[in-house]
Design a protein around this motif. Structure first.
Motif, mmCIF file in Angstrom:
data_model
loop_
_atom_site.group_PDB
_atom_site.id
_atom_site.type_symbol
_atom_site.label_atom_id
_atom_site.label_comp_id
_atom_site.label_asym_id
_atom_site.label_seq_id
_atom_site.Cartn_x
_atom_site.Cartn_y
_atom_site.Cartn_z
ATOM 1 N N VAL A 56 0.895 -1.151 0.154
ATOM 2 C CA VAL A 56 0.048 0.038 -0.156
ATOM 3 C C VAL A 56 0.967 1.379 -0.055
ATOM 4 O O VAL A 56 1.436 1.429 0.997
ATOM 5 C CB VAL A 56 -0.839 0.209 1.173
ATOM 6 C CG1 VAL A 56 -1.557 1.391 1.331
ATOM 7 C CG2 VAL A 56 -1.924 -1.199 1.159
ATOM 8 N N LEU A 57 0.833 1.972 -0.986
ATOM 9 C CA LEU A 57 1.543 3.175 -1.383
ATOM 10 C C LEU A 57 0.768 4.327 -1.183
ATOM 11 O O LEU A 57 0.019 4.646 -2.364
ATOM 12 C CB LEU A 57 2.584 2.874 -2.447
ATOM 13 C CG LEU A 57 3.455 1.853 -2.688
ATOM 14 C CD1 LEU A 57 3.817 1.744 -4.159
ATOM 15 C CD2 LEU A 57 4.206 1.371 -1.584
ATOM 16 N N TYR A 58 1.024 5.261 -0.453
ATOM 17 C CA TYR A 58 -0.088 6.272 -0.329
ATOM 18 C C TYR A 58 0.519 7.843 -0.272
ATOM 19 O O TYR A 58 1.655 7.688 0.671
ATOM 20 C CB TYR A 58 -1.017 6.085 0.997
ATOM 21 C CG TYR A 58 -1.919 7.438 1.311
ATOM 22 C CD1 TYR A 58 -2.793 7.785 0.541
ATOM 23 C CD2 TYR A 58 -2.100 7.680 2.659
ATOM 24 C CE1 TYR A 58 -3.602 8.877 0.804
ATOM 25 C CE2 TYR A 58 -3.075 8.563 3.023
ATOM 26 C CZ TYR A 58 -3.903 9.155 2.002
ATOM 27 O OH TYR A 58 -4.785 9.986 2.111
ATOM 28 N N GLY A 59 0.166 8.696 -0.831
ATOM 29 C CA GLY A 59 0.866 9.950 -0.930
ATOM 30 C C GLY A 59 -0.347 11.157 -0.783
ATOM 31 O O GLY A 59 -1.422 10.917 -1.364
ATOM 32 N N THR A 60 -0.247 12.073 -0.062
ATOM 33 C CA THR A 60 -0.993 13.018 0.048
ATOM 34 C C THR A 60 -0.352 14.353 0.575
ATOM 35 O O THR A 60 0.830 14.582 0.400
ATOM 36 C CB THR A 60 -2.024 12.718 1.261
ATOM 37 O OG1 THR A 60 -3.238 13.543 1.290
ATOM 38 C CG2 THR A 60 -1.269 12.917 2.625
ATOM 39 N N ALA A 63 3.687 2.323 2.996
ATOM 40 C CA ALA A 63 4.401 3.397 2.751
ATOM 41 C C ALA A 63 3.714 4.465 2.684
ATOM 42 O O ALA A 63 2.836 4.725 1.838
ATOM 43 C CB ALA A 63 5.465 3.318 1.882
ATOM 44 N N VAL A 64 3.921 5.733 3.210
ATOM 45 C CA VAL A 64 3.260 7.016 3.348
ATOM 46 C C VAL A 64 4.047 8.128 3.003
ATOM 47 O O VAL A 64 5.129 8.300 3.663
ATOM 48 C CB VAL A 64 2.298 7.277 4.620
ATOM 49 C CG1 VAL A 64 1.392 8.416 4.333
ATOM 50 C CG2 VAL A 64 1.424 6.035 4.775
ATOM 51 N N THR A 65 3.680 9.119 2.277
ATOM 52 C CA THR A 65 4.657 10.197 1.774
ATOM 53 C C THR A 65 3.666 11.413 1.736
ATOM 54 O O THR A 65 2.740 11.238 1.443
ATOM 55 C CB THR A 65 5.398 10.071 0.459
ATOM 56 O OG1 THR A 65 6.347 10.976 0.603
ATOM 57 C CG2 THR A 65 4.613 10.015 -0.752
ATOM 58 N N VAL A 66 4.258 12.487 2.125
ATOM 59 C CA VAL A 66 3.518 13.809 2.007
ATOM 60 C C VAL A 66 4.372 14.676 1.206
ATOM 61 O O VAL A 66 5.627 14.639 1.029
ATOM 62 C CB VAL A 66 3.128 14.382 3.382
ATOM 63 C CG1 VAL A 66 2.588 13.507 4.205
ATOM 64 C CG2 VAL A 66 4.536 15.021 4.182
ATOM 65 N N ASP A 67 3.404 15.732 0.472
ATOM 66 C CA ASP A 67 4.109 16.639 -0.302
ATOM 67 C C ASP A 67 5.014 17.562 0.236
ATOM 68 O O ASP A 67 5.916 18.212 -0.065
ATOM 69 C CB ASP A 67 3.237 17.226 -1.330
ATOM 70 C CG ASP A 67 2.237 16.553 -2.307
ATOM 71 O OD1 ASP A 67 2.971 15.407 -2.471
ATOM 72 O OD2 ASP A 67 1.285 16.753 -2.678
ATOM 73 N N GLU A 120 8.381 10.006 5.308
ATOM 74 C CA GLU A 120 8.642 10.421 3.766
ATOM 75 C C GLU A 120 8.017 11.655 3.419
ATOM 76 O O GLU A 120 6.767 12.106 3.599
ATOM 77 C CB GLU A 120 8.233 9.285 3.001
ATOM 78 C CG GLU A 120 8.591 8.113 3.204
ATOM 79 C CD GLU A 120 9.985 7.683 2.493
ATOM 80 O OE1 GLU A 120 10.487 8.448 1.854
ATOM 81 O OE2 GLU A 120 10.740 6.703 2.642
ATOM 82 N N VAL A 121 8.783 12.498 2.562
ATOM 83 C CA VAL A 121 8.392 13.544 2.124
ATOM 84 C C VAL A 121 8.708 13.574 0.562
ATOM 85 O O VAL A 121 9.845 12.906 0.126
ATOM 86 C CB VAL A 121 9.143 14.748 2.631
ATOM 87 C CG1 VAL A 121 8.626 16.066 1.736
ATOM 88 C CG2 VAL A 121 8.886 14.860 3.988
ATOM 89 N N GLY A 122 7.660 13.889 -0.177
ATOM 90 C CA GLY A 122 7.916 13.662 -1.740
ATOM 91 C C GLY A 122 6.478 12.945 -2.331
ATOM 92 O O GLY A 122 5.763 12.552 -1.855
ATOM 93 N N VAL A 123 6.742 12.947 -3.865
ATOM 94 C CA VAL A 123 5.577 12.377 -4.582
ATOM 95 C C VAL A 123 5.542 10.840 -4.415
ATOM 96 O O VAL A 123 6.717 10.054 -4.052
ATOM 97 C CB VAL A 123 5.786 12.644 -5.983
ATOM 98 C CG1 VAL A 123 5.422 14.301 -6.222
ATOM 99 C CG2 VAL A 123 7.300 12.218 -6.733
ATOM 100 N N VAL A 124 4.298 10.348 -4.714
ATOM 101 C CA VAL A 124 4.103 8.946 -4.314
ATOM 102 C C VAL A 124 4.936 8.004 -5.431
ATOM 103 O O VAL A 124 5.365 6.704 -4.922
ATOM 104 C CB VAL A 124 2.565 8.559 -4.591
ATOM 105 C CG1 VAL A 124 2.086 8.448 -5.788
ATOM 106 C CG2 VAL A 124 2.307 7.122 -3.695
ATOM 107 N N THR A 125 5.227 8.485 -6.309
ATOM 108 C CA THR A 125 6.263 7.694 -7.378
ATOM 109 C C THR A 125 7.350 7.203 -6.907
ATOM 110 O O THR A 125 7.884 6.284 -7.401
ATOM 111 C CB THR A 125 6.269 8.640 -8.792
ATOM 112 O OG1 THR A 125 6.864 9.723 -8.541
ATOM 113 C CG2 THR A 125 4.990 8.696 -9.413
#
Length: 276
Positions: free
Chosen positions: A143-147, A171-175, A184-189
């Protein structure tokens, strides 16, 4: 499965909760007033009608094996803002479920990669629960999630529980990082490029803003995931939900009837080109 295609049935709001720290997203749990049972497939949606206000399409975000049905909604428009003010116990209208589903059975035997952006995690939540229930049928589940920010993360407690449970990789990342964010910080790619799935056996499920999905498709292709194994859930201005009105037409497809879940080869000519 489902009700009359044109008449909403009365459903009662059983409970509601805020779904993000930002405060603009809420979840409704709804139950049929007449107690009639129904079922849905992960990825399908309902048309929710607030009496005297209007109707909107909303994906079902609950575990398909459980009740009540959950709908996770962002209060941004002339219908969803008044919906956010409705109280527990009030009655709404519901038509559905409609649309195509995530290909979870076809994905069994290989890796399952779930890529979500922002509110796009809600239509994928039911797929995650089904995958957890049938965890032994998949090699790996990612599950790869970006917001946008920590305040916009949906289902934060569940994401932590899924991650800590050890059955799936999360894994979760934020812009944009804030002092309260240590992840994590950055785009979901970026998460796609680092995840440990086997591209040759992967089925990928994507939902989020279309620009995010296009870049996610590109990242999956660069990893070697076959186009036919990449599936997207689209949002369009759906009014009738049964392919009559044409509001949701995208090229040869009516998103309400042919989608919302469609394989990338059916969409590549329509979504694959960036706007100039």
């Amino acid at each position: 499965m489902g009700m009359d295609a044109t008449l909403p049935a009365p459903w009662r709001i059983a409970w509601r909760r805020p779904e993000s720290a930002a405060g603009d997203v809420f979840t409704w749990a709804v139950e049929p007033v007449d107690g009639t049972g129904s079922s849905f497939l992960p990825g399908q949606f309902n048309m929710l009608y607030a009496y005297g206000i209007g109707e909107v399409p909303v994906s079902i975000s609950s575990d398909p094996a459980g009740t009540p049905w959950l709908h996770t909604i962002r209060a941004v428009g002339s219908v969803t803002r008044p919906m956010a003010a409705l109280k527990v116990g009030e009655v709404i209208g519901l038509r559905g479920p409609y649309g195509s589903a995530w290909p979870l059975v076809a994905a069994e035997g290989g890796d399952l990669v779930i890529v979500a952006g922002g509110l796009g995690l809600a239509p994928l939540r039911s797929a995650i629960y089904q995958a957890l229930r049938r965890r032994s049928h998949y090699r790996g589940v990612y599950v790869l999630y970006g917001t946008r920010s920590a305040a916009d993360v949906l289902f934060a407690d569940e994401l932590a529980a899924w991650r800590d449970g050890g059955q799936i990789e999360v894994a979760v990342t934020v812009d944009r990082a804030t002092p309260d964010w240590s992840g994590e910080v950055g785009v979901v790619t970026r998460l796609i490029h680092r995840a440990g799935f086997d591209p040759a056996t992967t089925t990928a499920l994507l939902c989020g803003p279309e620009i995010m999905m296009r870049f996610a498709v590109l990242a999956l292709q660069q990893r070697g995931v076959p186009d036919k194994a990449i599936h997207l859930s689209l949002e369009r201005n759906m009014k009738c939900a049964v392919g009559y009105c044409g509001h949701c037409q995208l090229g040869p497809h009516f998103v309400c009837r042919d989608g919302p879940v469609l394989a990338w080869p059916r969409l590549s000519d329509l979504l694959g080109v960036m706007e100039l």
